[in-house]
Design an enzyme around this catalytic site. Sequence first.
Site, PDB file in Angstrom:
ATOM      1  N   GLY A   1     -35.975   4.089  25.088  1.00  0.00           N
ATOM      2  CA  GLY A   1     -35.473   5.117  25.519  1.00  0.00           C
ATOM      3  C   GLY A   1     -35.988   6.443  25.314  1.00  0.00           C
ATOM      4  O   GLY A   1     -36.937   6.517  24.498  1.00  0.00           O
TER       5      GLY A   1
ATOM      6  N   GLY B   1     -35.952   6.373  21.320  1.00  0.00           N
ATOM      7  CA  GLY B   1     -36.815   5.416  20.374  1.00  0.00           C
ATOM      8  C   GLY B   1     -36.828   4.037  21.057  1.00  0.00           C
ATOM      9  O   GLY B   1     -36.608   3.767  22.087  1.00  0.00           O
TER      10      GLY B   1
ATOM     11  N   VAL C   1     -36.373  -0.028  20.817  1.00  0.00           N
ATOM     12  CA  VAL C   1     -35.135  -0.929  20.440  1.00  0.00           C
ATOM     13  C   VAL C   1     -36.091  -2.435  20.152  1.00  0.00           C
ATOM     14  O   VAL C   1     -36.709  -3.026  21.115  1.00  0.00           O
ATOM     15  CB  VAL C   1     -33.927  -1.167  21.381  1.00  0.00           C
TER      16      VAL C   1
ATOM     17  N   LYS D   1     -33.154   0.135  16.193  1.00  0.00           N
ATOM     18  CA  LYS D   1     -33.882   1.161  16.970  1.00  0.00           C
ATOM     19  C   LYS D   1     -34.686   2.009  16.058  1.00  0.00           C
ATOM     20  O   LYS D   1     -34.302   2.744  14.825  1.00  0.00           O
ATOM     21  CB  LYS D   1     -32.709   2.154  17.747  1.00  0.00           C
TER      22      LYS D   1
ATOM     23  N   ASP E   1     -24.627  11.145  26.999  1.00  0.00           N
ATOM     24  CA  ASP E   1     -25.598  10.307  28.010  1.00  0.00           C
ATOM     25  C   ASP E   1     -24.838   9.154  28.514  1.00  0.00           C
ATOM     26  O   ASP E   1     -25.511   7.846  28.285  1.00  0.00           O
ATOM     27  CB  ASP E   1     -26.868   9.989  27.118  1.00  0.00           C
TER      28      ASP E   1
END
Length: 601
Positions: A280, A283, A285, A299, A407
């Site tokens: 993402g 970072g 995952v 993450k 977000d």
Amino acid sequence: MVDISNNTLSGGLPASLSSIVGLQILDASLNQFTGPIPESFGRLVSMNKLVLGGNSFTGSIPKSLGECSSLQLLDLSNNQLSGTIPDELCRIEGLDIALNLSRNELTGEIPDKISALNKLSILDLSYNKLEGSLTQLGSLENLVTLNVSNNNFTGFLPDNKLFRQLSAGDLDGNQGLCTHGGDVCFENHTLSASIDEVKRIHKLKLVIALLITMTVAMVLGMVGIIRAKRFGGRKGREDEDSELGGEMSWPWQFTPFQKLNFSVEQVVRSLIDANVIGKGCSGVVYRVNMDNGDVIAVKKLWPNTNSMVTTKEEANSNKVRDSFSAEIRTLGSIRHKNIVRFLGCCWNKSTKLLMYDYMENGSLGGLLHERNGFSLEWDLRYQIILGAAQGLAYLHHDCVPPIVHRDIKANNILIGLDFEAYIADFGLAKLVEDGDFGRSSTTVAGSYGYIAPEYGYMMKITEKSDVYSYGVVVLEVLTGKQPIDPTIPDGLHVVDWVRRRKVSLGVLDPSLHGRPESEIEEMLQALGVALLCVSPTPDERPTMKDVAAMLKEIRTEREEYAKVDVLLKGSSTSVNDNNNGGSSNNGSFSSSSSSKVRLPF
């Protein structure tokens, strides 16, 4: 501000609009305008938003637009514009929000001068006839969204964080573009833009490596044997540390927020490519299996130039300066059944890790769009959108100070084993401090397709921005379509598509058709709630507490009606058994069933 969007206006766009002194926003999108874009628009030096998408403009992009020095957002998508991208557009220093030239007939190469738009956040050049390389885009360091699909681009990809995170859909449709070769598709100082050159350099490196290997083979062999005998099991750990880039060499700090039965070392040694489950904006995952059988999600944040927050005093003074401190301050202080459980964090000099519960069912976006042959029943969809609403209502109304997620999207709503919803990924979360409410943001907040319209010209974030994004998610759940979906005609956003088709059965996911009438009515009522959430004006949107209440009322209404129906049947049976006074009781229940509660839309 002049907003004449979403009408059926036709003919040429009046050049006289350029005489409006001080005009800042001009939105003429989603009409039927034809002909060229007036050259005189270059005089609108105060304009910061020009939206002409969804028309039938022809001709080339006016070079005079380069004189609009205050322009922050330029959307010319979904027209019939031809010619090349003028160099003059690259002189607009203030163009920092979005440049959308998609779905036209543009040709030629991307201008070399585009590197001057180093503040630009969103660039969409998809569905044109552009050609050449993408090298020029490598210097746009602030880009967070890029789509160059369905053109004629060739060569290699710039080697930077954005291009390594791009999905296949953002690059597809360019036959000469290297997109599936792994690291070999990325340009760097040792690889040229020619496949033959790549092969030549690779062979040269191989020859050099063989010579070095032959020269020191015996020495290394002896050293290897001695080290193997002396250190035994350490070799496995050293290999893992090598893949992790030497991160184990730095001491770790560990802050748990739950009772945990594993160590930092167990977590770090599992951070290998084979365990990656997603990437993402903040970072990578990983899925990590602990020695005790637990499975967690970790993450690993992208490197940040900001210094590490190591004390409570520094955390308070930094005011959530980067994604690491934002998530720590936010997730460490909240507890709710619909917020993903934050287990703890650990960090050293070079790496920052966040640990969460692992969700076997993945994200809502994955369930809706990535599982072929799998369809969510309405009851599960309702449970998910209600849970997400309750989680957001907790952040907005029960946290002190309130928390704005910034977000909200389908991929940031995780799904538990029983299909319960969990709000996740607080990489952009902001605490709304006193006097800080609705402040302007210096970084792009949100994901393309989910961002509230006022953010495009005000650059301000409030709880109502989250409400809009949540409304888009609900529309996505009900229609089965992504916010920007290739199956939607004319490149419309799902919000505009639903508004045009009104609140009707035709907008629902085809897999939901054929459900009982009571469920269809619930879906249409939920659709009405979603349309309230995506109102263009923030003040007209409900709060998340009201949204959760309205959604609960939908199901309560159905349950109450079912109870009335049962009582009606019982009353009917009673009438058959006892004719005395039965007709009046039956009439009473009929009256109750006719007073069904309706939501106000």
